[in-house]
Motif scaffolding. Structure first.
Motif, PDB file in Angstrom:
ATOM      1  N   ARG A 234     -12.820 -38.722 -48.580  1.00 34.80           N
ATOM      2  CA  ARG A 234     -13.797 -39.396 -47.713  1.00 34.80           C
ATOM      3  C   ARG A 234     -13.359 -40.812 -47.339  1.00 34.80           C
ATOM      4  O   ARG A 234     -14.133 -41.580 -46.765  1.00 34.80           O
ATOM      5  CB  ARG A 234     -15.164 -39.428 -48.398  1.00 34.80           C
ATOM      6  N   THR A 235     -12.107 -41.148 -47.603  1.00 33.52           N
ATOM      7  CA  THR A 235     -11.579 -42.477 -47.274  1.00 33.52           C
ATOM      8  C   THR A 235     -11.639 -42.713 -45.765  1.00 33.52           C
ATOM      9  O   THR A 235     -11.274 -41.834 -44.974  1.00 33.52           O
ATOM     10  CB  THR A 235     -10.116 -42.620 -47.739  1.00 33.52           C
ATOM     11  N   GLN A 236     -12.077 -43.900 -45.376  1.00 30.38           N
ATOM     12  CA  GLN A 236     -12.111 -44.266 -43.958  1.00 30.38           C
ATOM     13  C   GLN A 236     -10.831 -45.042 -43.640  1.00 30.38           C
ATOM     14  O   GLN A 236     -10.757 -46.260 -43.796  1.00 30.38           O
ATOM     15  CB  GLN A 236     -13.361 -45.109 -43.660  1.00 30.38           C
ATOM     16  N   TYR A 237      -9.843 -44.342 -43.180  1.00 35.25           N
ATOM     17  CA  TYR A 237      -8.518 -44.944 -43.005  1.00 35.25           C
ATOM     18  C   TYR A 237      -8.432 -45.901 -41.811  1.00 35.25           C
ATOM     19  O   TYR A 237      -7.459 -46.637 -41.682  1.00 35.25           O
ATOM     20  CB  TYR A 237      -7.459 -43.848 -42.871  1.00 35.25           C
ATOM     21  N   ASP A 238      -9.430 -45.880 -40.957  1.00 32.26           N
ATOM     22  CA  ASP A 238      -9.440 -46.804 -39.811  1.00 32.26           C
ATOM     23  C   ASP A 238     -10.351 -48.013 -40.060  1.00 32.26           C
ATOM     24  O   ASP A 238     -10.645 -48.767 -39.137  1.00 32.26           O
ATOM     25  CB  ASP A 238      -9.863 -46.092 -38.530  1.00 32.26           C
ATOM     26  N   ARG A 239     -10.789 -48.216 -41.300  1.00 37.81           N
ATOM     27  CA  ARG A 239     -11.576 -49.404 -41.633  1.00 37.81           C
ATOM     28  C   ARG A 239     -10.665 -50.421 -42.312  1.00 37.81           C
ATOM     29  O   ARG A 239     -10.059 -50.131 -43.353  1.00 37.81           O
ATOM     30  CB  ARG A 239     -12.750 -49.058 -42.537  1.00 37.81           C
ATOM     31  N   VAL A 240     -10.572 -51.588 -41.701  1.00 40.63           N
ATOM     32  CA  VAL A 240      -9.700 -52.653 -42.203  1.00 40.63           C
ATOM     33  C   VAL A 240     -10.492 -53.953 -42.292  1.00 40.63           C
ATOM     34  O   VAL A 240     -11.062 -54.408 -41.292  1.00 40.63           O
ATOM     35  CB  VAL A 240      -8.469 -52.841 -41.287  1.00 40.63           C
ATOM     36  N   ASN A 241     -10.540 -54.521 -43.498  1.00 41.01           N
ATOM     37  CA  ASN A 241     -11.252 -55.785 -43.706  1.00 41.01           C
ATOM     38  C   ASN A 241     -12.678 -55.749 -43.166  1.00 41.01           C
ATOM     39  O   ASN A 241     -13.158 -56.703 -42.545  1.00 41.01           O
ATOM     40  CB  ASN A 241     -10.479 -56.945 -43.064  1.00 41.01           C
ATOM     41  N   GLY A 242     -13.353 -54.635 -43.367  1.00 42.61           N
ATOM     42  CA  GLY A 242     -14.756 -54.511 -42.954  1.00 42.61           C
ATOM     43  C   GLY A 242     -14.961 -54.132 -41.504  1.00 42.61           C
ATOM     44  O   GLY A 242     -16.093 -53.892 -41.077  1.00 42.61           O
ATOM     45  N   GLY A 243     -13.888 -54.074 -40.723  1.00 46.27           N
ATOM     46  CA  GLY A 243     -14.000 -53.720 -39.302  1.00 46.27           C
ATOM     47  C   GLY A 243     -13.234 -52.455 -38.983  1.00 46.27           C
ATOM     48  O   GLY A 243     -12.621 -51.837 -39.853  1.00 46.27           O
ATOM     49  N   ILE A 244     -13.267 -52.057 -37.698  1.00 53.87           N
ATOM     50  CA  ILE A 244     -12.573 -50.862 -37.245  1.00 53.87           C
ATOM     51  C   ILE A 244     -11.239 -51.251 -36.628  1.00 53.87           C
ATOM     52  O   ILE A 244     -11.181 -52.088 -35.731  1.00 53.87           O
ATOM     53  CB  ILE A 244     -13.406 -50.081 -36.208  1.00 53.87           C
ATOM     54  N   ASP A 245     -10.176 -50.649 -37.111  1.00 51.26           N
ATOM     55  CA  ASP A 245      -8.845 -50.888 -36.562  1.00 51.26           C
ATOM     56  C   ASP A 245      -8.045 -49.591 -36.682  1.00 51.26           C
ATOM     57  O   ASP A 245      -7.683 -49.169 -37.779  1.00 51.26           O
ATOM     58  CB  ASP A 245      -8.144 -52.021 -37.323  1.00 51.26           C
ATOM     59  N   ARG A 246      -7.773 -48.982 -35.543  1.00 51.29           N
ATOM     60  CA  ARG A 246      -7.056 -47.711 -35.534  1.00 51.29           C
ATOM     61  C   ARG A 246      -5.540 -47.894 -35.449  1.00 51.29           C
ATOM     62  O   ARG A 246      -4.806 -46.899 -35.489  1.00 51.29           O
ATOM     63  CB  ARG A 246      -7.511 -46.854 -34.355  1.00 51.29           C
ATOM     64  N   SER A 247      -5.070 -49.103 -35.332  1.00 53.27           N
ATOM     65  CA  SER A 247      -3.653 -49.371 -35.075  1.00 53.27           C
ATOM     66  C   SER A 247      -2.742 -48.699 -36.083  1.00 53.27           C
ATOM     67  O   SER A 247      -1.707 -48.132 -35.723  1.00 53.27           O
ATOM     68  CB  SER A 247      -3.396 -50.876 -35.068  1.00 53.27           C
ATOM     69  N   PHE A 248      -3.106 -48.782 -37.350  1.00 51.27           N
ATOM     70  CA  PHE A 248      -2.252 -48.226 -38.401  1.00 51.27           C
ATOM     71  C   PHE A 248      -2.964 -47.122 -39.195  1.00 51.27           C
ATOM     72  O   PHE A 248      -2.603 -46.834 -40.335  1.00 51.27           O
ATOM     73  CB  PHE A 248      -1.801 -49.341 -39.344  1.00 51.27           C
ATOM     74  N   ALA A 249      -3.980 -46.502 -38.575  1.00 56.06           N
ATOM     75  CA  ALA A 249      -4.781 -45.504 -39.287  1.00 56.06           C
ATOM     76  C   ALA A 249      -3.931 -44.322 -39.745  1.00 56.06           C
ATOM     77  O   ALA A 249      -4.089 -43.834 -40.869  1.00 56.06           O
ATOM     78  CB  ALA A 249      -5.927 -45.030 -38.403  1.00 56.06           C
ATOM     79  N   TYR A 250      -3.010 -43.864 -38.894  1.00 56.56           N
ATOM     80  CA  TYR A 250      -2.185 -42.718 -39.281  1.00 56.56           C
ATOM     81  C   TYR A 250      -1.189 -43.096 -40.372  1.00 56.56           C
ATOM     82  O   TYR A 250      -0.874 -42.262 -41.232  1.00 56.56           O
ATOM     83  CB  TYR A 250      -1.481 -42.126 -38.058  1.00 56.56           C
ATOM     84  N   ASN A 251      -0.718 -44.326 -40.366  1.00 60.92           N
ATOM     85  CA  ASN A 251       0.135 -44.781 -41.467  1.00 60.92           C
ATOM     86  C   ASN A 251      -0.645 -44.811 -42.774  1.00 60.92           C
ATOM     87  O   ASN A 251      -0.148 -44.387 -43.827  1.00 60.92           O
ATOM     88  CB  ASN A 251       0.682 -46.185 -41.161  1.00 60.92           C
ATOM     89  N   GLN A 252      -1.885 -45.311 -42.679  1.00 61.19           N
ATOM     90  CA  GLN A 252      -2.727 -45.399 -43.865  1.00 61.19           C
ATOM     91  C   GLN A 252      -3.072 -44.003 -44.401  1.00 61.19           C
ATOM     92  O   GLN A 252      -3.002 -43.754 -45.619  1.00 61.19           O
ATOM     93  CB  GLN A 252      -4.034 -46.147 -43.531  1.00 61.19           C
ATOM     94  N   SER A 253      -3.429 -43.097 -43.503  1.00 59.84           N
ATOM     95  CA  SER A 253      -3.804 -41.756 -43.964  1.00 59.84           C
ATOM     96  C   SER A 253      -2.591 -41.006 -44.511  1.00 59.84           C
ATOM     97  O   SER A 253      -2.722 -40.226 -45.459  1.00 59.84           O
ATOM     98  CB  SER A 253      -4.477 -40.958 -42.838  1.00 59.84           C
ATOM     99  N   LEU A 254      -1.413 -41.253 -43.954  1.00 61.19           N
ATOM    100  CA  LEU A 254      -0.212 -40.604 -44.473  1.00 61.19           C
ATOM    101  C   LEU A 254       0.041 -41.014 -45.926  1.00 61.19           C
ATOM    102  O   LEU A 254       0.343 -40.163 -46.776  1.00 61.19           O
ATOM    103  CB  LEU A 254       1.004 -40.946 -43.609  1.00 61.19           C
TER     104      LEU A 254
END
Length: 392
Positions: A234-254
């Motif tokens: 259930r990790t939200q990989y597009d949440r960064v520092n309390g906000g939404i940032d999709r820039s590195f979401a696929y890197n984070q989920s990988l």
């Protein structure tokens, strides 16, 4: 919805016949005083038709099915039973086969329905869905024609290109996608690269259960009912520092799913569950066992631009990915026709390279309700189970 017919609905039908006949006659009479309207002749003919049709209803009892259907929201209803005994049943036409199965097994249909004892059941068991031959799937199997495959089963994004070498139809359809269940082992991983940013039309603000993550919970439950061990990340990989940032979401989920795979080495299936974006006003859904259900789209990353392969995004499991999504698509068309869009092919890799049975799914869109999205969990789990078991 199932309505048992007793004396009440018979009286309703007789009353409706008379009401429509009278209304149509009054309509014609009223229009007679409006001959100056250029459309009068056409409207008058329509009124006369309605009057004649109503008279026929009164005369020989025919046509009430259409009348009742219109009054019940324009849906196509049918009558099943022995009219002489006045024990007919009115059901949605789309549920005819399910009704026959229910009658055979003496089980109720889905939803608030009447059992044979007349008791209401609020959460009955989902009935098994019979396989139906699908003309497109049958033709694909018979022809094994790649051009037919591309035309009828895929949407190719402008960022990528396709080659026949990747789409051997027979190989894709016959690839072994079976998975033997291992009791007590996690074998399916569900995760969400965009878990923080994908909500639905009526989602409550900030409530994770109303997001695509909540739909992942529903899918997990359905798969567990079928006997699969599921790890829902259930990790939200597009949440960064309390906000939404999709820039590195696929890197984070990988990074995340690689660690999960190491911890649970029996995982054979990885599903990145998303919610699609289509723009305002495009509310699409299908009806499955009487429930409005969001439509799903299977998604493959080709690791190719228009010019050719992307060297730094190698995917040794590409053909396995393509076989998995195509078999899912064909099963869905045979068991839940209208439940899936064509498979979407796009240029990048989307973390699908870790396993052959890796799949990205776009479930519903921003115009669907949370309920419609969660209703898709059951048929989606059923389709997956059929592919993994080799059923049908």
């Amino acid at each position: 919805m199932l309505i048992k017919e007793n004396g009440g609905i018979i009286m309703l039908r007789q009353g409706l016949r008379i009401l429509l006949g009278m209304a149509a006659i009054v309509c014609v009479a009223s229009l007679a005083a409006m001959k100056e309207l250029p459309e009068f002749e056409m409207i008058s003919m329509l009124g006369q038709y309605l009057a004649a049709d109503s008279a026929l209803c009164l005369k020989d009892g025919q046509g009430e099915e259409r009348l009742v259907a219109e009054l019940l929201g324009g849906k196509e209803y049918i009558f099943i039973g022995n009219s002489e005994e006045q024990k007919e049943t009115l059901i949605l036409n789309e549920n005819k086969e399910l009704y026959e199965v229910a009658k055979e097994n003496e089980n109720p249909l889905l939803g608030d329905v009447e059992t044979p004892q007349g008791q209401t059941v609020s959460n009955p068991k989902i009935l098994p869905v019979p396989r139906q031959k699908n003309a497109l799937v049958e033709q694909l199997r018979e022809s094994a024609d790649v051009s037919f495959l591309w035309k009828n089963f895929y949407i190719v994004d402008s960022t990528t290109s396709v080659t026949k070498a990747d789409f051997d139809v027979k190989q894709l359809l016959q690839a072994n996608m079976k998975m033997v269940k291992k009791k007590g082992k996690k074998q399916i991983l569900i995760y969400h690269t965009h878990g923080a940013s994908e909500y639905f039309k009526d989602s409550r603000n900030g409530v994770i259960e109303d997001s695509v993550v909540g739909v992942g919970d529903a899918l997990t439950r359905e798969l567990e009912k079928l006997g699969y061990g599921v790890y829902h990340d259930r990790t939200q990989y597009d949440r960064v520092n309390g906000g939404i940032d999709r820039s590195f979401a696929y890197n984070q989920s990988l990074d995340g799913i690689t660690k999960i795979k190491q911890k649970y080495p029996d995982i054979e299936v990885m599903i990145d569950l998303h919610r699609d974006s289509v723009g305002k006003g495009k509310h699409t859904y299908t009806t499955i066992q009487g429930r409005k259900t969001a439509i799903v789209m299977f998604f493959n990353g080709m690791s190719r631009t228009k010019s050719g392969p992307i060297a730094y995004l190698k995917n040794p499991n590409l053909k396995g990915n393509l076989a998995f999504s195509l078999q899912m698509k064909c099963k869905a068309m045979e068991y839940y026709d209208g439940f899936t869009k064509p498979i979407y092919l796009k240029g990048y890799r989307y973390n699908l390279h870790l396993l052959p049975k890796s799949l990205l799914i776009e479930l519903g869109n921003e115009n669907n309700t949370v309920e419609e999205a969660k209703n898709a969990a059951m048929p989606l789990a059923d389709v997956l189970a059929k592919v993994l078991s080799g059923e049908g």
